[in-house]
Design an enzyme around this catalytic site. Structure first.
Site, PDB file in Angstrom:
ATOM      1  N   CYS A   1       1.351  40.965  26.737  1.00 44.54           N
ATOM      2  CA  CYS A   1       0.298  41.739  27.388  1.00 44.54           C
ATOM      3  C   CYS A   1      -0.986  41.079  26.917  1.00 44.54           C
ATOM      4  O   CYS A   1      -1.141  40.805  25.715  1.00 44.54           O
ATOM      5  CB  CYS A   1       0.338  43.196  26.930  1.00 44.54           C
ATOM      6  SG  CYS A   1      -1.119  44.145  27.442  1.00 44.54           S
ATOM      7  N   THR A   2      -1.892  40.794  27.852  1.00 45.25           N
ATOM      8  CA  THR A   2      -3.079  40.017  27.465  1.00 45.25           C
ATOM      9  C   THR A   2      -3.992  40.785  26.511  1.00 45.25           C
ATOM     10  O   THR A   2      -4.851  40.189  25.862  1.00 45.25           O
ATOM     11  CB  THR A   2      -3.863  39.572  28.721  1.00 45.25           C
ATOM     12  OG1 THR A   2      -4.106  40.714  29.557  1.00 45.25           O
ATOM     13  CG2 THR A   2      -3.105  38.511  29.491  1.00 45.25           C
TER      14      THR A   2
ATOM     15  N   CYS B   1      -2.906  39.231  33.520  1.00 43.48           N
ATOM     16  CA  CYS B   1      -2.273  40.503  33.162  1.00 43.48           C
ATOM     17  C   CYS B   1      -0.767  40.351  33.384  1.00 43.48           C
ATOM     18  O   CYS B   1      -0.343  40.040  34.510  1.00 43.48           O
ATOM     19  CB  CYS B   1      -2.831  41.608  34.058  1.00 43.48           C
ATOM     20  SG  CYS B   1      -2.008  43.189  33.876  1.00 43.48           S
ATOM     21  N   ASN B   2       0.003  40.526  32.336  1.00 45.70           N
ATOM     22  CA  ASN B   2       1.464  40.408  32.460  1.00 45.70           C
ATOM     23  C   ASN B   2       2.047  41.490  33.359  1.00 45.70           C
ATOM     24  O   ASN B   2       2.978  41.235  34.122  1.00 45.70           O
ATOM     25  CB  ASN B   2       2.120  40.520  31.089  1.00 45.70           C
ATOM     26  CG  ASN B   2       1.870  39.320  30.203  1.00 45.70           C
ATOM     27  OD1 ASN B   2       2.711  38.453  30.074  1.00 45.70           O
ATOM     28  ND2 ASN B   2       0.697  39.269  29.596  1.00 45.70           N
TER      29      ASN B   2
HETATM   30  N1  DGL Z   1      -3.426  43.501  30.107  1.00 43.80           N
HETATM   31  C1  DGL Z   1      -2.312  44.017  30.817  1.00 43.80           C
HETATM   32  C2  DGL Z   1      -1.091  43.119  30.612  1.00 43.80           C
HETATM   33  O1  DGL Z   1      -1.220  41.948  30.305  1.00 43.80           O
HETATM   34  C3  DGL Z   1      -1.887  45.459  30.627  1.00 43.80           C
HETATM   35  C4  DGL Z   1      -2.855  46.514  30.367  1.00 43.80           C
HETATM   36  C5  DGL Z   1      -2.543  47.813  31.081  1.00 43.80           C
HETATM   37  O2  DGL Z   1      -1.580  48.527  30.727  1.00 43.80           O
HETATM   38  O3  DGL Z   1      -3.291  48.087  32.012  1.00 43.80           O
HETATM   39  O4  DGL Z   1       0.020  43.561  30.780  1.00 43.80           O
END
Ligand code: DGL
Length: 264
Positions: A189-190, A75-76
């Protein structure tokens, strides 16, 4: 750690499956616990303090319960906010997921790169540092596209997502000053690579996408090189939210070899 210790892959939702897909190509048999903080989703709309507290607290409890050999924060948002803090408190090796600005800077021909992440990610100092280090002399346009997270989740639940749904995110970059020169977009964002076909249509064929999933999978495989996994260890997924809701994503998990879903 013992020989049955799994790899723990952590995200706020199903975005981390884009990392798992790449990891499966390199380590098809490795036992993976996929942990989704569905009760905390979305991270991108939360404050830094909230994300840091959630991620550090949950990973501490998960490390204790599952004794992973390695944790990947897939998760970024969580990584750009809390990676340093989590590494300080846990002894387990941690691989983070940070915006792929370096490969994007190497790829761009026009010198204009777009960064599509969550609102929380695009404002991080971590991103400023990556820009300073790797995108000197390039133009980096940033846009926080929180709406794409829910669309990625919906798509994996089997719901219809159209190019119109993602058009606002594309416009958020293209309509900025200099946006007409954009030729490379970092999917920071993944969740966003889940929407790559729709984003490709929205941005048009002259724009290339870059994200970190393959590089992260390689890094994990490298760190675990030579380690053995017992054949009887099974992968499963846990959620901090409701199990019934989580089960609507079971098809997506099954596609990645995860048949069992549980509550954390
Ligand atoms: N998948 C998460 C990322 O890579 C973000 C998703 C979220 O906002 O919770 O940033």
């Amino acid at each position: 750690m013992n020989s049955s210790s799994p790899i723990l892959l952590f995200d706020s939702g199903v975005g981390g499956l884009t990392v798992l897909a790449e990891l499966r190509k390199l380590m098809p048999d490795a036992p993976v616990i996929y942990a989704a903080d569905m009760a905390g989703l979305p991270y991108g709309a939360k404050s830094e303090a909230e994300v840091a507290a959630r991620v550090a607290g949950l990973l501490g409890r998960m490390a204790e319960r599952y004794n992973p050999r390695l944790i990947c924060i897939a998760c970024n948002t969580a990584s750009t906010i809390a990676l340093g803090m989590v590494r300080e408190v846990l002894e387990t090796p941690i691989v983070g997921t940070v915006p792929a600005i370096k490969p994007a800077a190497a790829l761009t021909k026009t010198g204009t790169i777009g960064l599509l992440g969550t609102e929380a990610t695009v404002r991080q100092r971590y991103v400023d540092d990556l820009e300073r280090e790797f995108a000197q002399g390039k133009k980096l346009l940033r846009y926080g596209a929180n709406g794409l997270v829910a669309l990625g989740e919906a798509k994996l639940r089997g719901e219809e997502v159209s190019v119109d749904d993602v058009a606002k995110a594309a416009a958020g970059l293209v309509l900025q000053a200099g946006g007409e020169n954009l030729d490379t977009v970092v999917l920071a964002c993944t969740h966003f690579p889940l929407l790559e076909p729709e984003l490709r249509e929205a941005f048009g064929k002259d724009v290339s996408f870059v994200h970190g999933a393959e590089g992260i999978a390689k890094r994990i495989a490298h760190l675990l090189e030579g380690q053995k996994f017992p054949f009887w260890s099974k992968s499963f997924a846990v959620t901090t939210g409701g199990l019934e809701d989580f089960r609507r994503l079971s098809g997506a998990f099954e596609n990645h070899g995860i048949m069992k879903l549980k509550r954390f």
